[in-house]
Scaffold this active site. Structure first.
Site, PDB file in Angstrom:
ATOM      1  N   ARG A  17      43.456  51.371 -10.560  1.00 17.65           N
ATOM      2  CA  ARG A  17      44.150  50.033 -10.283  1.00 17.65           C
ATOM      3  C   ARG A  17      45.597  50.081 -11.751  1.00 17.65           C
ATOM      4  O   ARG A  17      46.490  50.843 -10.294  1.00 17.65           O
ATOM      5  CB  ARG A  17      43.210  48.382 -10.663  1.00 17.65           C
ATOM      6  CG  ARG A  17      44.273  47.596 -10.084  1.00 17.65           C
ATOM      7  CD  ARG A  17      45.039  46.802 -11.013  1.00 17.65           C
ATOM      8  NE  ARG A  17      44.718  46.713 -12.941  1.00 17.65           N
ATOM      9  CZ  ARG A  17      45.189  45.987 -13.460  1.00 17.65           C
ATOM     10  NH1 ARG A  17      46.352  46.326 -13.731  1.00 17.65           N
ATOM     11  NH2 ARG A  17      44.962  46.232 -14.870  1.00 17.65           N
ATOM     12  N   HIS A 210      42.288  46.464 -24.264  1.00 23.84           N
ATOM     13  CA  HIS A 210      43.431  47.104 -23.301  1.00 23.84           C
ATOM     14  C   HIS A 210      44.477  47.696 -23.609  1.00 23.84           C
ATOM     15  O   HIS A 210      45.633  46.510 -23.640  1.00 23.84           O
ATOM     16  CB  HIS A 210      43.584  46.458 -22.014  1.00 23.84           C
ATOM     17  CG  HIS A 210      44.632  46.212 -21.023  1.00 23.84           C
ATOM     18  ND1 HIS A 210      44.038  46.879 -19.935  1.00 23.84           N
ATOM     19  CD2 HIS A 210      45.661  47.245 -20.878  1.00 23.84           C
ATOM     20  CE1 HIS A 210      44.743  47.172 -18.893  1.00 23.84           C
ATOM     21  NE2 HIS A 210      45.665  47.257 -19.189  1.00 23.84           N
ATOM     22  N   CYS A 243      53.268  49.153 -16.517  1.00 25.68           N
ATOM     23  CA  CYS A 243      53.044  47.398 -15.608  1.00 25.68           C
ATOM     24  C   CYS A 243      54.479  47.703 -14.798  1.00 25.68           C
ATOM     25  O   CYS A 243      55.792  47.738 -15.809  1.00 25.68           O
ATOM     26  CB  CYS A 243      52.593  46.438 -16.404  1.00 25.68           C
ATOM     27  SG  CYS A 243      53.267  44.911 -15.424  1.00 25.68           S
ATOM     28  N   ASN A 252      48.760  53.808 -19.766  1.00 23.65           N
ATOM     29  CA  ASN A 252      47.120  53.202 -20.212  1.00 23.65           C
ATOM     30  C   ASN A 252      46.652  54.270 -21.557  1.00 23.65           C
ATOM     31  O   ASN A 252      46.919  55.901 -21.608  1.00 23.65           O
ATOM     32  CB  ASN A 252      46.488  52.921 -19.806  1.00 23.65           C
ATOM     33  CG  ASN A 252      46.652  51.368 -18.614  1.00 23.65           C
ATOM     34  OD1 ASN A 252      47.663  52.238 -18.111  1.00 23.65           O
ATOM     35  ND2 ASN A 252      45.993  50.534 -18.196  1.00 23.65           N
TER      36      ASN A 252
HETATM   37  P1  HMG Z   1      54.656  34.462  -4.113  1.00 19.51           P
HETATM   38  O1  HMG Z   1      55.766  35.483  -3.652  1.00 19.51           O
HETATM   39  O2  HMG Z   1      55.385  33.412  -5.399  1.00 19.51           O
HETATM   40  O3  HMG Z   1      53.701  34.129  -3.722  1.00 19.51           O
HETATM   41  O4  HMG Z   1      54.313  36.059  -5.344  1.00 19.51           O
HETATM   42  P2  HMG Z   1      53.278  33.000  -2.635  1.00 19.51           P
HETATM   43  O5  HMG Z   1      52.227  31.970  -2.422  1.00 19.51           O
HETATM   44  O6  HMG Z   1      55.209  32.341  -3.115  1.00 19.51           O
HETATM   45  O7  HMG Z   1      53.878  33.503  -1.221  1.00 19.51           O
HETATM   46  C1  HMG Z   1      54.468  34.296  -1.071  1.00 19.51           C
HETATM   47  C2  HMG Z   1      53.747  35.726   0.314  1.00 19.51           C
HETATM   48  O8  HMG Z   1      52.718  36.164  -0.514  1.00 19.51           O
HETATM   49  C3  HMG Z   1      53.230  34.882   1.208  1.00 19.51           C
HETATM   50  O9  HMG Z   1      53.271  35.727   2.224  1.00 19.51           O
HETATM   51  C4  HMG Z   1      51.679  34.805   1.402  1.00 19.51           C
HETATM   52  O10 HMG Z   1      50.764  34.776   2.582  1.00 19.51           O
HETATM   53  C5  HMG Z   1      51.708  36.079   0.157  1.00 19.51           C
HETATM   54  P3  HMG Z   1      54.616  35.932   3.520  1.00 19.51           P
HETATM   55  O11 HMG Z   1      54.218  34.307   3.907  1.00 19.51           O
HETATM   56  O12 HMG Z   1      55.953  35.670   3.393  1.00 19.51           O
HETATM   57  O13 HMG Z   1      54.236  36.797   4.694  1.00 19.51           O
HETATM   58  N1  HMG Z   1      50.810  36.375  -0.773  1.00 19.51           N
HETATM   59  C6  HMG Z   1      49.924  37.179  -0.662  1.00 19.51           C
HETATM   60  N2  HMG Z   1      49.758  38.649   0.518  1.00 19.51           N
HETATM   61  C7  HMG Z   1      48.737  39.555  -0.035  1.00 19.51           C
HETATM   62  N3  HMG Z   1      47.875  38.845  -1.661  1.00 19.51           N
HETATM   63  C8  HMG Z   1      47.969  38.118  -2.813  1.00 19.51           C
HETATM   64  C9  HMG Z   1      48.790  37.015  -2.137  1.00 19.51           C
HETATM   65  N4  HMG Z   1      49.333  35.641  -2.260  1.00 19.51           N
HETATM   66  C10 HMG Z   1      50.405  35.505  -2.138  1.00 19.51           C
HETATM   67  N5  HMG Z   1      46.964  38.063  -3.383  1.00 19.51           N
HETATM   68  C11 HMG Z   1      52.248  36.632  -6.175  1.00 19.51           C
HETATM   69  C12 HMG Z   1      52.897  35.773  -6.368  1.00 19.51           C
HETATM   70  C13 HMG Z   1      50.902  36.656  -6.816  1.00 19.51           C
HETATM   71  C14 HMG Z   1      51.088  37.025  -5.263  1.00 19.51           C
HETATM   72  C15 HMG Z   1      52.895  37.821  -6.696  1.00 19.51           C
HETATM   73  O14 HMG Z   1      53.634  37.949  -7.662  1.00 19.51           O
HETATM   74  C16 HMG Z   1      52.073  39.386  -6.947  1.00 19.51           C
HETATM   75  O15 HMG Z   1      51.685  39.413  -5.736  1.00 19.51           O
HETATM   76  N6  HMG Z   1      52.021  39.577  -8.006  1.00 19.51           N
HETATM   77  C17 HMG Z   1      51.266  40.443  -8.645  1.00 19.51           C
HETATM   78  C18 HMG Z   1      51.582  41.852  -9.378  1.00 19.51           C
HETATM   79  C19 HMG Z   1      50.866  43.042  -9.955  1.00 19.51           C
HETATM   80  O16 HMG Z   1      50.408  42.747  -9.118  1.00 19.51           O
HETATM   81  N7  HMG Z   1      51.894  43.106 -11.391  1.00 19.51           N
HETATM   82  C20 HMG Z   1      50.802  43.490 -12.512  1.00 19.51           C
HETATM   83  C21 HMG Z   1      49.121  43.678 -12.670  1.00 19.51           C
HETATM   84  S1  HMG Z   1      49.045  42.876 -14.191  1.00 19.51           S
HETATM   85  C22 HMG Z   1      49.454  44.434 -15.302  1.00 19.51           C
HETATM   86  O17 HMG Z   1      49.506  45.329 -15.020  1.00 19.51           O
HETATM   87  C23 HMG Z   1      48.599  43.808 -16.903  1.00 19.51           C
HETATM   88  C24 HMG Z   1      47.562  43.617 -17.007  1.00 19.51           C
HETATM   89  O18 HMG Z   1      46.922  45.493 -16.442  1.00 19.51           O
HETATM   90  C25 HMG Z   1      46.485  44.230 -18.698  1.00 19.51           C
HETATM   91  C26 HMG Z   1      47.855  44.680 -19.972  1.00 19.51           C
HETATM   92  O19 HMG Z   1      48.274  45.885 -19.276  1.00 19.51           O
HETATM   93  O20 HMG Z   1      48.547  43.979 -20.505  1.00 19.51           O
HETATM   94  C27 HMG Z   1      46.012  43.411 -16.069  1.00 19.51           C
HETATM   95 MG    MG Z   2      47.461  47.500 -18.112  1.00 24.96          MG
END
Ligand code: HMG
Ligand code: MG
Length: 317
Positions: A17, A210, A243, A252
């Site tokens: 992931r 993490h 990220c 990582n």
């Molecule tokens: P948004 O654009 O604000 O979402 O994104 P929305 O609710 O306004 O919806 C817009 C569209 O997204 C809609 O589709 C929804 O259906 C769709 P449309 O009508 O335009 O066709 N949608 C989805 N589709 C699939 N799966 C979903 C989903 N939710 C809404 N779950 C959202 C908000 C949260 C979805 C977006 O910002 C997003 O996906 N962000 C993820 C970013 C990400 O993964 N970042 C990296 C992970 S975090 C990290 O790396 C840190 C960590 O490792 C710890 C560390 O290192 O510290 C964990």
């Molecule tokens: Mg991370």
């Protein structure tokens, strides 16, 4: 040894992931599944396999459904988990057989907004139904707090913000909070101060670390965590990762580096380092470049196990 450490720790593998979310190449789903099988064969007790986020935001993990379907109900695999940002993500995860999910929240407002397009208040509100559904479905929820050691947009992050976020996620029902050094800026003194404050309020058994190794301090920080009683550590095969919404966040902590250190300290993780190296070399062959993990590089020289061919090699060349 002049200091004490736990006898056993849990290594939580995030490579499929956190590692692959940052790759521009889209790997074949079959190859991701094979990598997860190799990680399982090395004895990793928990593997975060993918994200049910919007695939437009994280294209390399757009095959979350297919991958989960390929791996569901497999008795030979350990606990598999996936990242979910909201109810829609949870629905997708549950429909594909996941029995544990991970939610994520940043300790800073700016990173939260960039990462999930929500303020922290909006994110808490979006998590409530996620926790409620998981509670009634008997699905375990892990939670991340990101940018704990520093934020790419705001710089310093207050320990109070980390404490408040951690407590709130535990109150919502997370079984464990993983503290993320998303951009790999943490140093051991800072880690000691931060953990001291957290451990005054939260048991060590509910915290994980993490660490990203962007500046080479991940293992030093983990050693501080071990000495302070932390028993769960996240790591990523070969040191894959980063990220996409945190500029400058490279790899990582490599799982091989962590396991090498744990072995040297006599700490049982249940992970077989030689088998882990095979998984690391397979990941490296999929990506077609050397991965940053140092133990992987050192141990690759003496690895005599044949690395499985990739799906792409078998069927498309
Ligand atoms: P948004 O654009 O604000 O979402 O994104 P929305 O609710 O306004 O919806 C817009 C569209 O997204 C809609 O589709 C929804 O259906 C769709 P449309 O009508 O335009 O066709 N949608 C989805 N589709 C699939 N799966 C979903 C989903 N939710 C809404 N779950 C959202 C908000 C949260 C979805 C977006 O910002 C997003 O996906 N962000 C993820 C970013 C990400 O993964 N970042 C990296 C992970 S975090 C990290 O790396 C840190 C960590 O490792 C710890 C560390 O290192 O510290 C964990
Ligand atoms: Mg991370």
């Amino acid at each position: 040894m002049a200091f004490s450490v736990p006898e056993r720790v849990r290594v939580y593998e995030v490579g499929p992931r956190d590692g692959l979310q940052n790759e521009s190449a889209f790997l074949a789903t079959e190859d991701k599944a094979r990598l997860i099988e190799l990680l399982a064969a090395a004895g990793l007790p928990a593997i975060e396999i993918t994200s049910f986020v919007n695939p437009r935001w994280i294209p390399p993990l757009a095959d979350a459904e297919n991958l989960s379907a390929m791996l569901r109900d497999r008795a030979d695999l350990p606990r598999l988990t996936a990242l979910v940002p909201n109810e829609k993500g949870l629905e997708r995860a549950l429909a594909n057989g996941l029995r544990e999910v991970a939610v994520f929240m940043s300790a800073s407002e700016s990173h939260n907004k960039r990462n999930i397009n929500k303020t922290r208040a909006e994110a808490y509100a979006a998590f409530e139904p996620v926790f409620a559904t998981c509670r009634s479905a008997g699905v375990a929820v892990r939670a991340y707090v990101s940018v704990v050691w520093g934020c790419p947009y705001e710089g310093n992050v207050s320990a109070e913000a980390v404490l408040e976020t951690t407590q709130r996620l535990l109150d919502l029902g997370a079984y464990e909070v993983s503290l993320g050094d998303t951009i790999g800026v943490g140093t051991p003194g800072q880690t000691s101060d931060l953990l001291e404050r957290l451990l005054a309020r939260v048991p060590a058994s509910q915290l994980a670390m993490h660490m990203h190794d962007t500046r080479g301090t991940a293992l030093a920080n983990c050693l501080v965590g071990l000495q302070m009683g932390i028993t769960t550590f996240d790591a990523s095969v070969g040191g894959l990762g980063g990220c996409p919404y945190a500029p400058g966040a490279s790899g990582n902590l490599a799982t091989e580096d962590l396991v090498y250190m744990l072995n040297g300290l006599g700490i049982d993780s249940g992970v077989d380092l030689d088998r882990l190296v095979v998984a690391g070399l397979f990941a490296q062959s999929l990506l077609g470049r050397p991965l940053p993990g140092r133990a992987l590089r050192a141990l690759a020289a003496t690895c005599t196990t044949a690395i499985p061919p990739s799906h792409a090699d078998q069927f498309h060349r």
